[in-house]
Design a protein around this motif. Structure first.
Motif, PDB file in Angstrom:
ATOM      1  N   LYS A  56      26.947  19.702 -29.079  1.00 50.98           N
ATOM      2  CA  LYS A  56      27.854  18.564 -29.232  1.00 50.98           C
ATOM      3  C   LYS A  56      27.598  17.480 -28.197  1.00 50.98           C
ATOM      4  O   LYS A  56      27.519  16.282 -28.519  1.00 50.98           O
ATOM      5  CB  LYS A  56      29.306  19.021 -29.127  1.00 50.98           C
ATOM      6  CG  LYS A  56      30.307  17.856 -29.249  1.00 50.98           C
ATOM      7  CD  LYS A  56      31.570  18.138 -28.469  1.00 50.98           C
ATOM      8  CE  LYS A  56      32.498  16.934 -28.487  1.00 50.98           C
ATOM      9  NZ  LYS A  56      32.262  16.013 -27.368  1.00 50.98           N
ATOM     10  N   ASN A  59      24.624  15.489 -28.957  1.00 49.41           N
ATOM     11  CA  ASN A  59      24.905  14.529 -30.036  1.00 49.41           C
ATOM     12  C   ASN A  59      25.735  13.346 -29.541  1.00 49.41           C
ATOM     13  O   ASN A  59      25.651  12.247 -30.095  1.00 49.41           O
ATOM     14  CB  ASN A  59      25.632  15.220 -31.190  1.00 49.41           C
ATOM     15  CG  ASN A  59      24.740  16.175 -31.955  1.00 49.41           C
ATOM     16  OD1 ASN A  59      23.520  16.027 -31.953  1.00 49.41           O
ATOM     17  ND2 ASN A  59      25.339  17.153 -32.601  1.00 49.41           N
ATOM     18  N   ASP A  60      26.524  13.587 -28.497  1.00 56.00           N
ATOM     19  CA  ASP A  60      27.383  12.533 -27.957  1.00 56.00           C
ATOM     20  C   ASP A  60      26.603  11.405 -27.291  1.00 56.00           C
ATOM     21  O   ASP A  60      27.155  10.336 -27.026  1.00 56.00           O
ATOM     22  CB  ASP A  60      28.354  13.110 -26.915  1.00 56.00           C
ATOM     23  CG  ASP A  60      29.482  13.910 -27.546  1.00 56.00           C
ATOM     24  OD1 ASP A  60      29.636  13.862 -28.774  1.00 56.00           O
ATOM     25  OD2 ASP A  60      30.207  14.590 -26.794  1.00 56.00           O
ATOM     26  N   ILE A  66      26.378  10.808 -32.665  1.00 61.90           N
ATOM     27  CA  ILE A  66      27.747  11.137 -32.295  1.00 61.90           C
ATOM     28  C   ILE A  66      28.655  11.122 -33.524  1.00 61.90           C
ATOM     29  O   ILE A  66      28.375  10.441 -34.519  1.00 61.90           O
ATOM     30  CB  ILE A  66      28.286  10.150 -31.226  1.00 61.90           C
ATOM     31  CG1 ILE A  66      29.555  10.713 -30.586  1.00 61.90           C
ATOM     32  CG2 ILE A  66      28.540   8.776 -31.821  1.00 61.90           C
ATOM     33  CD1 ILE A  66      30.017   9.945 -29.367  1.00 61.90           C
ATOM     34  N   GLU A  67      29.715  11.885 -33.445  1.00 62.99           N
ATOM     35  CA  GLU A  67      30.707  11.929 -34.527  1.00 62.99           C
ATOM     36  C   GLU A  67      31.250  10.526 -34.792  1.00 62.99           C
ATOM     37  O   GLU A  67      31.524   9.756 -33.864  1.00 62.99           O
ATOM     38  CB  GLU A  67      31.836  12.871 -34.104  1.00 62.99           C
ATOM     39  CG  GLU A  67      32.925  13.045 -35.144  1.00 62.99           C
ATOM     40  CD  GLU A  67      34.047  13.933 -34.634  1.00 62.99           C
ATOM     41  OE1 GLU A  67      35.170  13.815 -35.148  1.00 62.99           O
ATOM     42  OE2 GLU A  67      33.786  14.720 -33.706  1.00 62.99           O
ATOM     43  N   ARG A  70      33.711   7.787 -32.682  1.00 68.69           N
ATOM     44  CA  ARG A  70      33.764   8.076 -31.262  1.00 68.69           C
ATOM     45  C   ARG A  70      32.741   7.237 -30.506  1.00 68.69           C
ATOM     46  O   ARG A  70      31.763   6.760 -31.070  1.00 68.69           O
ATOM     47  CB  ARG A  70      33.528   9.562 -30.997  1.00 68.69           C
ATOM     48  CG  ARG A  70      34.634  10.455 -31.582  1.00 68.69           C
ATOM     49  CD  ARG A  70      34.435  11.911 -31.212  1.00 68.69           C
ATOM     50  NE  ARG A  70      34.467  12.100 -29.770  1.00 68.69           N
ATOM     51  CZ  ARG A  70      33.423  12.529 -29.063  1.00 68.69           C
ATOM     52  NH1 ARG A  70      32.275  12.814 -29.665  1.00 68.69           N
ATOM     53  NH2 ARG A  70      33.516  12.685 -27.761  1.00 68.69           N
ATOM     54  N   PRO A  72      29.770   6.778 -27.692  1.00 70.24           N
ATOM     55  CA  PRO A  72      28.731   7.572 -27.017  1.00 70.24           C
ATOM     56  C   PRO A  72      29.110   7.849 -25.567  1.00 70.24           C
ATOM     57  O   PRO A  72      29.723   7.003 -24.897  1.00 70.24           O
ATOM     58  CB  PRO A  72      27.497   6.673 -27.098  1.00 70.24           C
ATOM     59  CG  PRO A  72      27.733   5.809 -28.282  1.00 70.24           C
ATOM     60  CD  PRO A  72      29.218   5.564 -28.317  1.00 70.24           C
ATOM     61  N   ARG A  93      31.807   7.399 -20.523  1.00 71.90           N
ATOM     62  CA  ARG A  93      31.786   6.745 -21.837  1.00 71.90           C
ATOM     63  C   ARG A  93      31.021   5.435 -21.699  1.00 71.90           C
ATOM     64  O   ARG A  93      31.242   4.668 -20.762  1.00 71.90           O
ATOM     65  CB  ARG A  93      33.215   6.505 -22.319  1.00 71.90           C
ATOM     66  CG  ARG A  93      34.021   7.811 -22.396  1.00 71.90           C
ATOM     67  CD  ARG A  93      35.493   7.585 -22.672  1.00 71.90           C
ATOM     68  NE  ARG A  93      36.235   8.845 -22.541  1.00 71.90           N
ATOM     69  CZ  ARG A  93      36.857   9.240 -21.435  1.00 71.90           C
ATOM     70  NH1 ARG A  93      36.843   8.450 -20.363  1.00 71.90           N
ATOM     71  NH2 ARG A  93      37.488  10.391 -21.391  1.00 71.90           N
TER      72      ARG A  93
END
Length: 353
Positions: A56, A59-60, A66-67, A70, A72, A93
């Motif tokens: 996760k 992916n962020d 990223i989801e 949201r 990055p 962030r």
């Protein structure tokens, strides 16, 4: 003296499988301490499975993976250099949304219970701020609860300035602190790679035409001249930067002189504020700059940087408008006044030399 007793003890490391056992131990220690929600952990407290969590946070890192919905973010483990122990986590962030601007900010962090009150939070934030610079963040927002004294101190120790307090839905008070990465100190040229020798002087002036500090950077030896794209040299051996710090103004003037003490240009920084720390003047840059040439040409610079900062929510609409208002007023004030400005700065150059 550095106020951070843990200065230099930590390093920030992006998680890898070699830290699996340590991360699991860190999570268990926090949960056993009754902490159900952790700050700056990238969802570790919810996922509780290291491999899924690692996937996760990888992916962020980017918009592509990223989801949806949201922002990055980059997560680091705070690792003690002496024994390679994970003492906490910290997440950055990459930019702010309206929601993050109000209640979360750029940085979230957590120190494991057994390692608290050792100065690690202050050091973690210091290191994270350096990472923010790499991400192009110019102004860092950190939010903490008003009753969290330790967190508040760690933010203030890193230069955090309180903007305001906002109530939360659960009845607490959020404090919103900004750390500016746009502060430029008068003596900062000591860190320039091309500066081999510079003489620096400061003098406090209080008279009818100026009140504040004047700071002279007299470049005795420069290894490589600093040339602008148009070929104008603004820094070389025996060049002088004469800087005017009026602490009641939001404009900082630098008069640049060549080796013959002839004016090269006048550079006006639009500032969020002008101040002094540890007896060294600084200006907290508000992006827009104005150049006045000896021939009377007026040039407005860095509008793109101002726009980008506004879009990243690192400044308010009021600050954005204020920057242009100050710049436009200044342009109108200095147009056709190069002779008077030269007399003014020449006078103080002679005094400082």
């Amino acid at each position: 003296m550095n106020r951070n007793k843990a200065y230099g003890e930590l390093k920030l490391v992006f998680p890898t499988k070699e830290y699996k056992e340590q991360v699991e131990g860190y999570l268990k220690e926090c949960l056993d301490n009754g902490e159900k929600e952790l700050n700056g952990d990238g969802g570790l407290d919810r996922i509780k499975d290291f491999d899924k969590w690692l996937e996760k946070i990888k992916n962020d890192l980017s918009e592509e993976t990223i989801e949806k919905g949201r922002v990055p973010a980059t997560l680091f483990l705070a690792v003690r250099k002496s024994d390679n122990k994970v003492v906490g986590t910290i997440q950055i962030r990459h930019y702010l949304t309206e929601s993050l601007l109000k209640s979360a900010g750029h940085i979230g962090d957590e120190v494991r219970p057994s390692e608290r009150r050792k100065g690690y939070a202050t050091e973690m934030i210091r290191l994270a701020v350096e990472e923010c610079k790499k991400l192009g963040i110019k102004r860092v927002l950190i939010v903490c609860f008003k009753d969290n004294i330790a967190s508040r101190k760690s933010i203030i120790n890193n230069g955090g300035v309180l903007e305001n307090e906002l109530p939360t839905e659960d009845g607490k008070i959020d404090q919103r602190y900004w750390i500016s990465l746009k502060k430029r100190f008068a003596n900062s040229v000591n860190r320039y790679n091309n500066v081999e020798k510079v003489e620096q002087r400061i003098k406090n002036i209080k008279n009818k035409d100026f009140a504040g500090d004047i700071y002279l950077n007299n470049f005795i030896k420069i290894s490589e001249p600093y040339l602008l794209e148009n070929g104008v040299c603004i820094q070389d051996s025996n060049y002088k930067w004469l800087e005017f710090y009026n602490y009641n103004s939001k404009i900082m003037l630098t008069a640049i002189y060549n080796e013959k003490n002839e004016i090269v240009e006048w550079y006006f920084d639009i500032a969020r504020g002008i101040g002094k720390e540890n007896e060294v003047p600084y200006e907290d840059d508000l992006y827009l700059d104005i150049v006045l040439t000896p021939k009377g040409e007026v040039i407005l610079l860095d509008e793109d940087e101002l726009k980008e900062a506004y879009e990243r929510k690192e400044m308010t609409k009021e600050e954005y408008d204020e920057a242009y208002e100050i710049a436009n007023n200044l342009i109108n004030k200095i147009k056709g006044k190069e002779k008077e400005i030269k007399e003014f700065t020449d006078k103080y150059l002679k005094e400082m030399l």
